[in-house]
Every structure is written in C-alpha cells, then in structure tokens.
Design a protein around this motif. Sequence first.
Motif, short mmCIF file in Angstrom:
data_model
loop_
_atom_site.label_atom_id
_atom_site.label_comp_id
_atom_site.label_asym_id
_atom_site.label_seq_id
_atom_site.Cartn_x
_atom_site.Cartn_y
_atom_site.Cartn_z
N ILE A 82 43.58 -3.11 69.94
CA ILE A 82 42.43 -2.91 70.84
C ILE A 82 41.49 -4.11 70.91
O ILE A 82 41.14 -4.56 72.02
CB ILE A 82 41.66 -1.62 70.45
CG1 ILE A 82 42.48 -0.39 70.84
CG2 ILE A 82 40.29 -1.57 71.13
CD1 ILE A 82 41.86 0.93 70.37
N PRO A 83 41.04 -4.68 69.77
CA PRO A 83 40.07 -5.79 69.89
C PRO A 83 40.58 -6.95 70.74
O PRO A 83 39.87 -7.43 71.63
CB PRO A 83 39.84 -6.20 68.43
CG PRO A 83 40.13 -4.96 67.65
CD PRO A 83 41.27 -4.31 68.36
N GLN A 84 41.80 -7.38 70.49
CA GLN A 84 42.33 -8.50 71.25
C GLN A 84 42.58 -8.09 72.70
O GLN A 84 42.36 -8.89 73.63
CB GLN A 84 43.65 -8.97 70.62
CG GLN A 84 44.07 -10.37 71.01
CD GLN A 84 43.07 -11.44 70.56
OE1 GLN A 84 42.65 -11.45 69.42
NE2 GLN A 84 42.71 -12.34 71.47
N ALA A 85 43.03 -6.86 72.91
CA ALA A 85 43.28 -6.38 74.28
C ALA A 85 42.00 -6.40 75.11
O ALA A 85 42.01 -6.82 76.28
CB ALA A 85 43.87 -4.97 74.24
N LEU A 86 40.90 -5.94 74.53
CA LEU A 86 39.64 -5.90 75.28
C LEU A 86 39.03 -7.28 75.43
O LEU A 86 38.27 -7.54 76.36
CB LEU A 86 38.66 -4.93 74.60
CG LEU A 86 39.11 -3.46 74.60
CD1 LEU A 86 38.08 -2.58 73.92
CD2 LEU A 86 39.37 -2.95 76.02
N LYS A 87 39.36 -8.18 74.51
CA LYS A 87 38.89 -9.56 74.65
C LYS A 87 39.63 -10.27 75.80
O LYS A 87 39.03 -11.04 76.55
CB LYS A 87 39.13 -10.33 73.35
CG LYS A 87 38.75 -11.82 73.42
CD LYS A 87 39.02 -12.51 72.10
CE LYS A 87 38.54 -13.97 72.14
NZ LYS A 87 39.28 -14.78 73.08
N ASN A 88 40.91 -9.98 75.93
CA ASN A 88 41.74 -10.72 76.88
C ASN A 88 41.70 -10.17 78.30
O ASN A 88 42.33 -10.74 79.20
CB ASN A 88 43.21 -10.72 76.40
CG ASN A 88 43.38 -11.49 75.11
OD1 ASN A 88 42.48 -12.20 74.67
ND2 ASN A 88 44.53 -11.33 74.48
N THR A 89 41.06 -9.03 78.51
CA THR A 89 41.10 -8.39 79.82
C THR A 89 39.69 -8.14 80.36
O THR A 89 38.72 -8.14 79.60
CB THR A 89 41.85 -7.04 79.75
OG1 THR A 89 41.17 -6.17 78.83
CG2 THR A 89 43.28 -7.24 79.27
N ASP A 90 39.60 -7.90 81.66
CA ASP A 90 38.32 -7.64 82.31
C ASP A 90 38.15 -6.18 82.70
O ASP A 90 37.04 -5.65 82.69
CB ASP A 90 38.18 -8.50 83.58
CG ASP A 90 38.27 -9.99 83.27
OD1 ASP A 90 37.60 -10.43 82.32
OD2 ASP A 90 39.02 -10.69 83.97
N GLN A 91 39.24 -5.53 83.09
CA GLN A 91 39.12 -4.22 83.72
C GLN A 91 39.79 -3.09 82.95
O GLN A 91 39.80 -1.95 83.40
CB GLN A 91 39.68 -4.30 85.13
CG GLN A 91 38.75 -5.06 86.06
CD GLN A 91 39.44 -5.64 87.27
OE1 GLN A 91 40.24 -6.57 87.18
NE2 GLN A 91 39.15 -5.08 88.42
N VAL A 92 40.34 -3.40 81.79
CA VAL A 92 41.04 -2.38 81.00
C VAL A 92 40.04 -1.63 80.12
O VAL A 92 39.18 -2.23 79.48
CB VAL A 92 42.13 -3.02 80.13
CG1 VAL A 92 42.73 -1.99 79.17
CG2 VAL A 92 43.21 -3.62 81.00
N CYS A 93 40.17 -0.30 80.10
CA CYS A 93 39.35 0.55 79.24
C CYS A 93 40.22 1.27 78.23
O CYS A 93 41.38 1.61 78.51
CB CYS A 93 38.58 1.58 80.07
SG CYS A 93 37.33 0.83 81.14
N SER A 94 39.66 1.50 77.06
CA SER A 94 40.41 2.09 75.96
C SER A 94 39.69 3.32 75.43
O SER A 94 38.45 3.36 75.39
CB SER A 94 40.56 1.04 74.85
OG SER A 94 41.26 1.58 73.75
N SER A 95 40.46 4.32 75.01
CA SER A 95 39.85 5.52 74.42
C SER A 95 40.75 6.07 73.33
O SER A 95 41.98 5.98 73.42
CB SER A 95 39.62 6.59 75.50
OG SER A 95 40.83 6.96 76.12
#
Length: 453
Positions: free
Chosen positions: A135-148
């Motif tokens: 999650i941390p790297q995914a949210l760092k590398n993207t602009d429009q992706v949301c995680s739950s």
Amino acid sequence: MLINPDEIIETIRMVEMDNFDIRTVTMGINLRDCAHQDIEVLNQNIYDKITDYAENLVTTVEEIERKYGIPIVNKRISVTPISIVAASCQTKDYSSIAETLDKAAKEVGVDFIGGFSALIHKGCTTSENRLINSIPQALKNTDQVCSSINVATTNAGINMNAVAKMGEVITETAELTKENDAIGCAKLVVFANVPEDNPFMAGSFHGTGEPEAVINVGVSGPGVVKNVVDEIPKASFDDLATTIKQTAFKITRMGELVGNSVSEALDIPFGIVDLSLAPTPAIGDSIANILESMGLERCGTHGTTAALALLNDAVKKGGAMASSHVGGLSGAFIPVSEDQGMIEAVETGSLTFNKLEAMTSVCSVGLDMIAIPGSTTKETISAIISDEMAIGMINNKTTAVRIIPVPDKKVGDQVEFGGLLGKAPIMNVNQFKSKQFIQRGGRIPAPLQALNN
C-alpha cells in the motif's frame, strides 16, 4: 407524469442556489476473470477490461448532466478487491497493479479508482498480506488509486493484528508522501462492516456479491437541507425531522433518475443510490452548518450528537421512500477537511477529537479526513482505529478511519490538500500511550448478538 411548475422552480433553485449536485456516478467492474500467475499478464488483463467497460462512462455521464441540468461532480470506478484478483500471482509486490489501475483511470478520464483493497476482519491470506505491504508504495506511485482495508465486522470481531499493521502502513504512507502533506493517507481508509456497493471514495470497491459490472450513484445536498432547516427556526423536532425527510426524498429521486439514465445508456445494470449527505469545502455546502442551523451555536458543542442523529435518520427515511435500491453508506458524512463548517469548528476549539468520535456513533462513516501531528506513534494510530472499529462492531454499523499523520506538522498548523479534499487544521490526540494494548495482537471477540439493551 404531470410536473407542477413549482417543482421545476424548486429544482432549479436547489441546483443554482443550494449547491445541489449528484456527487458521484461510480461504475463497479468485476476483475476476477483477469487473474493470472504472471503479473505482467495480470496487469494487461486488468487494463484491457477497465478501459473496455469504462470507455464511454465519462462522456455518457456528461450527456446525462447536460440533459437534466443537474451537476454530476465525479465519475469513478471501483474494482474487485485486488487481494482477490492477484491471489494466484507469485509476485510479492503488488504496487505495479496499482500503477495499472492508475493508468486505466487516466485513460478513461475518471477522478478516482477504488479497489486496492482487502477484507481481513478474521485473518489474512498470503495475497492479502502482500497487498497491505504494497500500500505505501502503491499510493506514493499513483494519483488516482484509492485503498481500503476491512479489519472488523459485528460477526467476526476485530482483527487486532490487522489494526496494529494498519498503524504501521498509515505511518509509512505518510512518510513516503510527506512532500505533499501525506496525501497518500487521504486515499486510504480502514473499515468495520464495510459495504460492498459504496460509490464513495476512498472506500469504494466492487464486492464479490456484485454483478459483472454495475452503476452506483451517490447523491449529496447539504446546502439544500441547510436552507430548508433555516426556513423553520422555531419548528419542533417532529416538524424538523419531517421537513428533512421530504427534502431527502426529492434529492434521492434525482439520484435515482440519473442512475437509471446512465445505466440504460451504457447497458449496465443499475445498482444502488447511496443517500449520503456529502459536504464540500465550498461555503454553504456543510454538514456542520446544518447542525448549527438546528440551534447549536457551533458544531461540536453539547447537543451536536443528538442533532446529527436526527439528521442522519431523517435522511435515510426520506431517501428510502424515493428509491427501490438503497445501499452504500447512506447518511451524513462528517469529514473535517472537506467541510468548511467543521474546519471552523476545529479552529475555534468547539470541535475536538473526542467529540468527533462520539459523533461517529450516529453518522454514516467515522473519523474522516482528520489531520494529526506527524509525531503521532503508529501504536496511537492503531489505538484510534481500534476505538472506531469497536463502535462499528458493537453497534452493527459501518465505521471507518481516514486519518492523516502529517510529517513535520504540529497542533495549530494547517495542511492544504486542494479540491474536494480541502484543508485541515492539525488536531490534538491524547498523549498517553496505548503501545502495550496494541502489541497484544489476536482478535477482539465478536459481541453477543442477543440481550441487546
């Protein structure tokens, strides 16, 4: 059907004067058939399916918007929880899947895409552990992706191992995105009793009980409700509730109309209308201001929880009459940074962290978009999550935590996220430690579901 001219004028007024809008049209897409052991093949399958299904989503919604003259603010996509889609994949790092989701979202022109998600209220599979670690790297590398991540249910209890882990994940995400005031945390939410058909971000995903694709709609309208409350300053609570119910009915009918129209145009089934009142940072579009119009000097003072309970219930009752398929979160959101009245209440000292927690026992979500000092420990963040999950578990309702520990910021500072995410004053948290409590691990047992009082 005959339409009274007064009803037409009333609708025009709601749009032009009261900030009424359809907050979001969200297309849910099943990605389970994209599964593959090779992550490159998996990513290509995901990209192809999303861009195929959502190719005409934005243009269609814009056509409906022009046809009825009702603003539709956001166009979004939710997908099957990626922890399920990637379960057969041998790669440990799932962040490239998030980048694929981001790329597909930009290709079709939507605002956000949700579903970098996992349901782990009873325990974690290997795939779910990999997703959470990504999650941390995914949210760092993207602009429009949301995680739950769903860590608790009324039937299963609270997965405290997951709660402890999410404290670490939120802290790491804040650090990796600190150049933008930890904005990665604004796209990450921890749930109890998460619904599978929620059209609102950051918690939207396409549940396993959903069809191949579906159109869900989220309505809004705090400004409309505030204005009708303002018109009856001396009404009894009975009349106040009735007035809000009637208003919620009218708002929801528009949501039902838009949802059915988009569904028909795209030949994709219509799912649900989410009845939520969702605020924005715009003046006059505030949940806090509705509560103040009921007679409170400032949101957060004594009586606020009762006022919010009345509002939440009346919105659900009025909306339920207007739509055959109500779902999602449905109620009143109370995000701090996205609501100008809430921001002012925090700044004046009327609204505290503890009062917000009390309010979440009667609202539709939970502790939402709250900025806290960057020095807050991961164990304290986990303890905040555990409190909120307990409220959801015991009361058999959805609750969530979207909290933002902003590096190098302290109480009194402010962060600016921009757009609908707004701005947030840094709020104080309890300074006493919860480390030993969180380090116990295991699960908090599910509550007895009889002998309720």
